[in-house]
Scaffold this motif. Sequence first.
Motif, PDB file in Angstrom:
ATOM      1  N   SER A 111      -5.282  11.629  15.969  1.00 63.09           N
ATOM      2  CA  SER A 111      -5.017  12.088  14.489  1.00 63.09           C
ATOM      3  C   SER A 111      -5.484  10.889  13.578  1.00 63.09           C
ATOM      4  N   ALA A 112      -5.959  11.405  12.329  1.00 64.46           N
ATOM      5  CA  ALA A 112      -6.333  10.528  11.193  1.00 64.46           C
ATOM      6  C   ALA A 112      -5.272   9.373  11.017  1.00 64.46           C
ATOM      7  N   ARG A 113      -5.528   8.293  10.869  1.00 68.12           N
ATOM      8  CA  ARG A 113      -4.647   7.144  10.732  1.00 68.12           C
ATOM      9  C   ARG A 113      -4.750   6.594   9.188  1.00 68.12           C
ATOM     10  N   THR A 114      -3.602   6.118   8.753  1.00 69.72           N
ATOM     11  CA  THR A 114      -3.734   5.503   7.250  1.00 69.72           C
ATOM     12  C   THR A 114      -3.220   3.998   7.424  1.00 69.72           C
ATOM     13  N   VAL A 115      -3.878   3.150   6.867  1.00 72.51           N
ATOM     14  CA  VAL A 115      -3.434   2.079   6.959  1.00 72.51           C
ATOM     15  C   VAL A 115      -3.322   1.261   5.380  1.00 72.51           C
ATOM     16  N   ALA A 116      -2.124   0.618   5.265  1.00 70.49           N
ATOM     17  CA  ALA A 116      -2.018  -0.089   3.887  1.00 70.49           C
ATOM     18  C   ALA A 116      -2.418  -1.482   3.925  1.00 70.49           C
ATOM     19  N   SER A 117      -2.663  -1.875   2.683  1.00 72.73           N
ATOM     20  CA  SER A 117      -3.125  -3.552   2.914  1.00 72.73           C
ATOM     21  C   SER A 117      -3.304  -3.904   1.373  1.00 72.73           C
ATOM     22  N   LYS A 118      -3.204  -5.407   1.242  1.00 75.33           N
ATOM     23  CA  LYS A 118      -3.380  -6.050  -0.049  1.00 75.33           C
ATOM     24  C   LYS A 118      -4.916  -6.360   0.323  1.00 75.33           C
ATOM     25  N   TYR A 119      -5.487  -6.297   1.344  1.00 78.76           N
ATOM     26  CA  TYR A 119      -6.883  -6.575   1.614  1.00 78.76           C
ATOM     27  C   TYR A 119      -7.710  -5.759   2.382  1.00 78.76           C
ATOM     28  N   ILE A 136      -7.718   3.822   4.061  1.00 75.29           N
ATOM     29  CA  ILE A 136      -7.049   2.592   3.888  1.00 75.29           C
ATOM     30  C   ILE A 136      -6.421   2.732   2.220  1.00 75.29           C
ATOM     31  N   ILE A 137      -5.228   2.278   2.018  1.00 76.76           N
ATOM     32  CA  ILE A 137      -4.643   2.401   0.728  1.00 76.76           C
ATOM     33  C   ILE A 137      -4.491   1.009   0.274  1.00 76.76           C
ATOM     34  N   ARG A 138      -4.627   0.568  -0.983  1.00 70.15           N
ATOM     35  CA  ARG A 138      -4.415  -0.586  -1.568  1.00 70.15           C
ATOM     36  C   ARG A 138      -2.960  -0.902  -1.883  1.00 70.15           C
ATOM     37  N   ILE A 139      -2.255  -1.723  -1.232  1.00 69.45           N
ATOM     38  CA  ILE A 139      -0.975  -2.098  -1.951  1.00 69.45           C
ATOM     39  C   ILE A 139      -1.039  -3.624  -2.606  1.00 69.45           C
ATOM     40  N   GLU A 140      -0.223  -3.842  -3.668  1.00 68.13           N
ATOM     41  CA  GLU A 140      -0.290  -5.220  -4.062  1.00 68.13           C
ATOM     42  C   GLU A 140       0.565  -5.960  -3.473  1.00 68.13           C
ATOM     43  N   GLY A 141       1.725  -5.624  -2.935  1.00 64.94           N
ATOM     44  CA  GLY A 141       2.419  -7.026  -2.408  1.00 64.94           C
ATOM     45  C   GLY A 141       3.588  -6.038  -1.439  1.00 64.94           C
ATOM     46  N   GLU A 144       4.621  -4.311   3.689  1.00 63.57           N
ATOM     47  CA  GLU A 144       5.652  -4.083   4.710  1.00 63.57           C
ATOM     48  C   GLU A 144       6.338  -2.811   4.504  1.00 63.57           C
ATOM     49  N   LEU A 145       6.611  -2.389   3.193  1.00 65.04           N
ATOM     50  CA  LEU A 145       6.977  -1.373   2.648  1.00 65.04           C
ATOM     51  C   LEU A 145       6.297   0.195   2.901  1.00 65.04           C
ATOM     52  N   ALA A 146       5.164  -0.099   3.215  1.00 62.03           N
ATOM     53  CA  ALA A 146       4.359   1.243   3.250  1.00 62.03           C
ATOM     54  C   ALA A 146       4.600   1.893   4.544  1.00 62.03           C
ATOM     55  N   PRO A 147       4.605   1.270   5.756  1.00 58.70           N
ATOM     56  CA  PRO A 147       4.984   2.196   6.888  1.00 58.70           C
ATOM     57  C   PRO A 147       6.495   2.375   6.802  1.00 58.70           C
ATOM     58  N   LEU A 148       7.305   1.691   6.501  1.00 55.40           N
ATOM     59  CA  LEU A 148       8.815   1.946   6.227  1.00 55.40           C
ATOM     60  C   LEU A 148       8.920   3.132   5.405  1.00 55.40           C
ATOM     61  N   LEU A 149       8.025   3.394   4.339  1.00 54.86           N
ATOM     62  CA  LEU A 149       8.329   4.574   3.553  1.00 54.86           C
ATOM     63  C   LEU A 149       7.662   5.640   3.915  1.00 54.86           C
ATOM     64  N   GLY A 150       6.790   5.542   5.202  1.00 52.91           N
ATOM     65  CA  GLY A 150       6.023   6.585   5.442  1.00 52.91           C
ATOM     66  C   GLY A 150       4.645   6.776   4.777  1.00 52.91           C
ATOM     67  N   LEU A 151       4.344   5.967   3.897  1.00 53.65           N
ATOM     68  CA  LEU A 151       3.051   5.957   3.496  1.00 53.65           C
ATOM     69  C   LEU A 151       1.925   5.732   4.212  1.00 53.65           C
ATOM     70  N   ASP A 153       0.490   4.299   8.658  1.00 53.07           N
ATOM     71  CA  ASP A 153       0.995   4.141  10.160  1.00 53.07           C
ATOM     72  C   ASP A 153       0.820   2.792  10.222  1.00 53.07           C
ATOM     73  N   ALA A 154       0.144   1.545   9.625  1.00 52.68           N
ATOM     74  CA  ALA A 154       0.318   0.543   9.967  1.00 52.68           C
ATOM     75  C   ALA A 154      -0.442  -0.368   8.607  1.00 52.68           C
ATOM     76  N   ILE A 155      -0.218  -1.644   8.961  1.00 49.93           N
ATOM     77  CA  ILE A 155      -0.640  -2.418   7.729  1.00 49.93           C
ATOM     78  C   ILE A 155      -1.270  -3.675   8.337  1.00 49.93           C
ATOM     79  N   VAL A 156      -2.494  -4.043   7.460  1.00 46.59           N
ATOM     80  CA  VAL A 156      -3.418  -5.056   7.708  1.00 46.59           C
ATOM     81  C   VAL A 156      -2.877  -6.314   6.718  1.00 46.59           C
ATOM     82  N   ASP A 157      -2.244  -7.409   7.295  1.00 47.86           N
ATOM     83  CA  ASP A 157      -1.585  -8.275   6.332  1.00 47.86           C
ATOM     84  C   ASP A 157      -1.649  -9.685   7.000  1.00 47.86           C
TER      85      ASP A 157
END
Length: 216
Positions: A111-119, A136-141, A144-151, A153-157
């Motif tokens: 399945s397609a994966r989504t990753v959140a990151s400030k980078y 990849i979805i850009r998050i400002e800070g 860690e919230l992004a996978p917890l909220l279901g936005l 699947d993982a983060i690069v941080d």
Amino acid sequence: MKPLRIALTKGRLESDAVRLFEKIGCDCSALNHKGRKLILPVAGGKLEAVLAKAADVITYVEHGVCDLGIVGKDTIMEHGGNFYEVLDLGFGRCRFALAGPKGRDFFGGYSARTVASKYPNVAADYFSGKAMDVRIIRIEGSVELAPLLGLADAIVDIVETGTTLRENGLEVIEDICGVSARLIVNAASMKLRKDEIENLAGRMERAVRPAEGERK
Ligand code: PRP
């Protein structure tokens, strides 16, 4: 002659940068009592420190309004830019990692994966190196919230102590690379003020990497 101007990253790297100046014998009393001032004399005015956000340190050095800068390798990897990276200062050590909810198999399945990151650029490079197509979805800070909220699947941080991951039920899936603070130099300053810059960088290098015999 104008003082050499050095941009310092506000926040996490700031106190280590000030300690480094003190270690090489520069008076930092103005920096230690700065209040809300953003431009401060160092070493009795021989140097001028500018306090800026990490990405702005790069911008000021690139444009030549600051001769030097102290900034994390994480910001350099994300923003790139036209300047010399002359020294690994050894402080501000942490690492880039891919992290996600504990026990979840990020790499398994189709399945397609989504990753959140400030980078987002660092994340994109990492996944293109794996030939993986990831959104990849850009998050400002507080990424860690992004996978917890279901936005995502993982983060690069950035992971330093691992406490933020642990306290939020996340874990490292894979380490990407280590990062630390770097001394960067504007390309024109490197030519025009070579001797002063080499002198300063040399003193910093000896302070962060004392020769065997000098080690206490
Ligand atoms: C960084 C990073 C993690 C945390 C890692 O965030 O993005 O959230 O520190 O540190 P740890 O492993 O020691 O817990 P920062 O505190 O800079 O804040 P931000 O997420 O709001 O940018």
